[in-house]
Design a protein around this motif. Sequence first.
Motif, PDB file in Angstrom:
ATOM      1  N   ILE A 274       0.847  -1.201   0.000  1.00 45.69           N
ATOM      2  CA  ILE A 274       0.000   0.000   0.000  1.00 45.69           C
ATOM      3  C   ILE A 274       0.885   1.254   0.000  1.00 45.69           C
ATOM      4  O   ILE A 274       0.645   2.197  -0.759  1.00 45.69           O
ATOM      5  CB  ILE A 274      -0.973  -0.011   1.202  1.00 45.69           C
ATOM      6  CG1 ILE A 274      -1.924  -1.205   1.094  1.00 45.69           C
ATOM      7  CG2 ILE A 274      -1.765   1.301   1.272  1.00 45.69           C
ATOM      8  CD1 ILE A 274      -2.875  -1.386   2.264  1.00 45.69           C
ATOM      9  N   ASP A 275       1.934   1.223   0.814  1.00 38.64           N
ATOM     10  CA  ASP A 275       2.852   2.377   0.853  1.00 38.64           C
ATOM     11  C   ASP A 275       3.519   2.586  -0.506  1.00 38.64           C
ATOM     12  O   ASP A 275       3.661   3.720  -0.980  1.00 38.64           O
ATOM     13  CB  ASP A 275       3.944   2.168   1.919  1.00 38.64           C
ATOM     14  CG  ASP A 275       3.392   2.321   3.339  1.00 38.64           C
ATOM     15  OD1 ASP A 275       2.237   2.785   3.482  1.00 38.64           O
ATOM     16  OD2 ASP A 275       4.106   1.956   4.294  1.00 38.64           O
ATOM     17  N   ALA A 276       3.926   1.492  -1.126  1.00 36.64           N
ATOM     18  CA  ALA A 276       4.612   1.600  -2.431  1.00 36.64           C
ATOM     19  C   ALA A 276       3.666   2.191  -3.485  1.00 36.64           C
ATOM     20  O   ALA A 276       4.079   3.025  -4.307  1.00 36.64           O
ATOM     21  CB  ALA A 276       5.117   0.230  -2.878  1.00 36.64           C
ATOM     22  N   ILE A 277       2.396   1.775  -3.439  1.00 36.36           N
ATOM     23  CA  ILE A 277       1.421   2.335  -4.401  1.00 36.36           C
ATOM     24  C   ILE A 277       1.241   3.830  -4.133  1.00 36.36           C
ATOM     25  O   ILE A 277       1.290   4.647  -5.062  1.00 36.36           O
ATOM     26  CB  ILE A 277       0.067   1.591  -4.311  1.00 36.36           C
ATOM     27  CG1 ILE A 277       0.232   0.153  -4.795  1.00 36.36           C
ATOM     28  CG2 ILE A 277      -1.005   2.311  -5.138  1.00 36.36           C
ATOM     29  CD1 ILE A 277      -1.009  -0.719  -4.657  1.00 36.36           C
ATOM     30  N   ASN A 278       1.065   4.180  -2.880  1.00 39.40           N
ATOM     31  CA  ASN A 278       0.857   5.599  -2.548  1.00 39.40           C
ATOM     32  C   ASN A 278       2.059   6.450  -2.948  1.00 39.40           C
ATOM     33  O   ASN A 278       1.898   7.569  -3.422  1.00 39.40           O
ATOM     34  CB  ASN A 278       0.557   5.755  -1.047  1.00 39.40           C
ATOM     35  CG  ASN A 278      -0.870   5.330  -0.728  1.00 39.40           C
ATOM     36  OD1 ASN A 278      -1.770   5.436  -1.574  1.00 39.40           O
ATOM     37  ND2 ASN A 278      -1.098   4.825   0.464  1.00 39.40           N
ATOM     38  N   LYS A 279       3.247   5.889  -2.771  1.00 41.20           N
ATOM     39  CA  LYS A 279       4.463   6.620  -3.130  1.00 41.20           C
ATOM     40  C   LYS A 279       4.517   6.838  -4.654  1.00 41.20           C
ATOM     41  O   LYS A 279       4.819   7.921  -5.142  1.00 41.20           O
ATOM     42  CB  LYS A 279       5.688   5.816  -2.665  1.00 41.20           C
ATOM     43  CG  LYS A 279       6.857   6.681  -2.320  1.00 41.20           C
ATOM     44  CD  LYS A 279       7.960   5.880  -1.645  1.00 41.20           C
ATOM     45  CE  LYS A 279       9.287   6.414  -2.137  1.00 41.20           C
ATOM     46  NZ  LYS A 279      10.356   5.452  -2.065  1.00 41.20           N
ATOM     47  N   THR A 280       4.182   5.768  -5.379  1.00 39.01           N
ATOM     48  CA  THR A 280       4.230   5.844  -6.853  1.00 39.01           C
ATOM     49  C   THR A 280       3.215   6.861  -7.375  1.00 39.01           C
ATOM     50  O   THR A 280       3.518   7.653  -8.257  1.00 39.01           O
ATOM     51  CB  THR A 280       3.922   4.457  -7.461  1.00 39.01           C
ATOM     52  OG1 THR A 280       4.826   3.522  -6.885  1.00 39.01           O
ATOM     53  CG2 THR A 280       4.078   4.448  -8.963  1.00 39.01           C
ATOM     54  N   THR A 281       2.008   6.821  -6.830  1.00 35.90           N
ATOM     55  CA  THR A 281       0.975   7.729  -7.357  1.00 35.90           C
ATOM     56  C   THR A 281       1.271   9.178  -6.946  1.00 35.90           C
ATOM     57  O   THR A 281       1.025  10.096  -7.730  1.00 35.90           O
ATOM     58  CB  THR A 281      -0.435   7.330  -6.873  1.00 35.90           C
ATOM     59  OG1 THR A 281      -0.466   7.398  -5.448  1.00 35.90           O
ATOM     60  CG2 THR A 281      -0.817   5.950  -7.325  1.00 35.90           C
ATOM     61  N   ALA A 282       1.824   9.353  -5.747  1.00 37.73           N
ATOM     62  CA  ALA A 282       2.126  10.729  -5.290  1.00 37.73           C
ATOM     63  C   ALA A 282       3.181  11.365  -6.187  1.00 37.73           C
ATOM     64  O   ALA A 282       3.150  12.568  -6.450  1.00 37.73           O
ATOM     65  CB  ALA A 282       2.623  10.700  -3.840  1.00 37.73           C
ATOM     66  N   ALA A 283       4.096  10.552  -6.694  1.00 33.32           N
ATOM     67  CA  ALA A 283       5.198  11.075  -7.502  1.00 33.32           C
ATOM     68  C   ALA A 283       4.723  11.644  -8.835  1.00 33.32           C
ATOM     69  O   ALA A 283       5.420  12.459  -9.437  1.00 33.32           O
ATOM     70  CB  ALA A 283       6.219   9.972  -7.750  1.00 33.32           C
ATOM     71  N   ILE A 284       3.575  11.208  -9.319  1.00 31.95           N
ATOM     72  CA  ILE A 284       3.161  11.725 -10.639  1.00 31.95           C
ATOM     73  C   ILE A 284       1.926  12.629 -10.570  1.00 31.95           C
ATOM     74  O   ILE A 284       1.359  12.995 -11.560  1.00 31.95           O
ATOM     75  CB  ILE A 284       2.908  10.575 -11.642  1.00 31.95           C
ATOM     76  CG1 ILE A 284       1.760   9.718 -11.182  1.00 31.95           C
ATOM     77  CG2 ILE A 284       4.121   9.764 -11.911  1.00 31.95           C
ATOM     78  CD1 ILE A 284       0.884   9.407 -12.344  1.00 31.95           C
ATOM     79  N   ARG A 285       1.530  12.958  -9.380  1.00 36.43           N
ATOM     80  CA  ARG A 285       0.356  13.830  -9.240  1.00 36.43           C
ATOM     81  C   ARG A 285       0.623  15.224  -9.764  1.00 36.43           C
ATOM     82  O   ARG A 285       1.752  15.677  -9.751  1.00 36.43           O
ATOM     83  CB  ARG A 285      -0.042  13.928  -7.758  1.00 36.43           C
ATOM     84  CG  ARG A 285      -1.378  13.245  -7.513  1.00 36.43           C
ATOM     85  CD  ARG A 285      -1.735  13.266  -6.067  1.00 36.43           C
ATOM     86  NE  ARG A 285      -1.749  11.887  -5.590  1.00 36.43           N
ATOM     87  CZ  ARG A 285      -2.250  11.550  -4.396  1.00 36.43           C
ATOM     88  NH1 ARG A 285      -2.751  12.450  -3.590  1.00 36.43           N
ATOM     89  NH2 ARG A 285      -2.270  10.289  -4.022  1.00 36.43           N
TER      90      ARG A 285
END
Length: 334
Positions: free
Chosen positions: A323-334
């Motif tokens: 879950i953390d890895a997904i949140n990190k990935t999505t935050a990076a391209i927002r």
Amino acid sequence: MKFKAIALAFATVATMGMHAGAWAQAPIVIKFSHVVATDTPKGQAAERFKELAEKLTKGRVKVEVYPNSQLYKDKEELEALQLGAVQMLAPSLAKFGPLGVKEFEAFDLPYIFPTKAALYAVTEGPIGKGLLQKLESKGITGLAYWDNGFKVMSANKPLQVPADFRGLKMRIQSSKVLDAQMRALGANPQVLAFSEVYQALQTGVVDGTENPPSNMYTQKMHEVQKHVTVSNHGYLGYAVIVNKKFWDGLPADVRGQLEQAMRDATTYEKAIAQRDNDLALEAIRKAGKTTIYTLTPQQQAEWRKALQPVQKQMEGRIGKDLIDAINKTTAAIR
Ligand code: LMR
């Protein structure tokens, strides 16, 4: 007599030859089973894959597409794939839990993907690839992710704030995350196969449901649901999967051609998914039986607040790291 025997032998050899020739040319058959209508993003992409696969392999492969749960319902189709009764499926990512790969339920977490771009950063990056690899130990090879879209909620009463869900029986797919999501809204979740949803809504076995508009419209659910909220609270997508033994056993050149067909069908699928859902929502509106709501910023904030605890609750099931890895990935391209 001698002549007759020779003629007979000749005829036998000729027949055997014919059979050998026919045998050599018999196409490899891929049965592709799915549960939605042909006129949906998944249904159309399955047809496109068939067309491309048969063309690129020059007829060495024949793809038989069985839509609308014609062959199997949700749970049965996964069993059929593992047994080799069908070779290809594209189940929604919410349906991999019963297979023992619970991590796919991360895709069901409310609001986890703010945009499609954020989603693609996950599916097309190392997280997406890693998840597909987890299927190998189940005798399954994951080939691609296909889109549907963000979900709407429906019932026979307006669903504008979480309090509107209190006590409603809501149909869900077999995902514990969706179960937690409906409970967080105060509803009673009920798992039903997709093919059973229309009738369950019609007869009142359940009060409401969620899906992207394309699934709702093509199953005529809007005819038995008076209110639809464009809440975009969660995402629905698919993994295209094949029986691993079958896939590994294909001649290498054929497998390469099928991989190419899958790449092209996937590009096509992603290009049509959003448009199909926009058109389906418009068609639901035009049918005139359903009131469509969009949420005010205040209502949206209430939904987010009610659904926010679900990520934490599901850490034990899906894995905090994922879950953390997904949140990190999505935050990076927002
Ligand atoms: C559902 O079961 O609600 C959908 O996920 C069906 C599908 O495959 O789109």
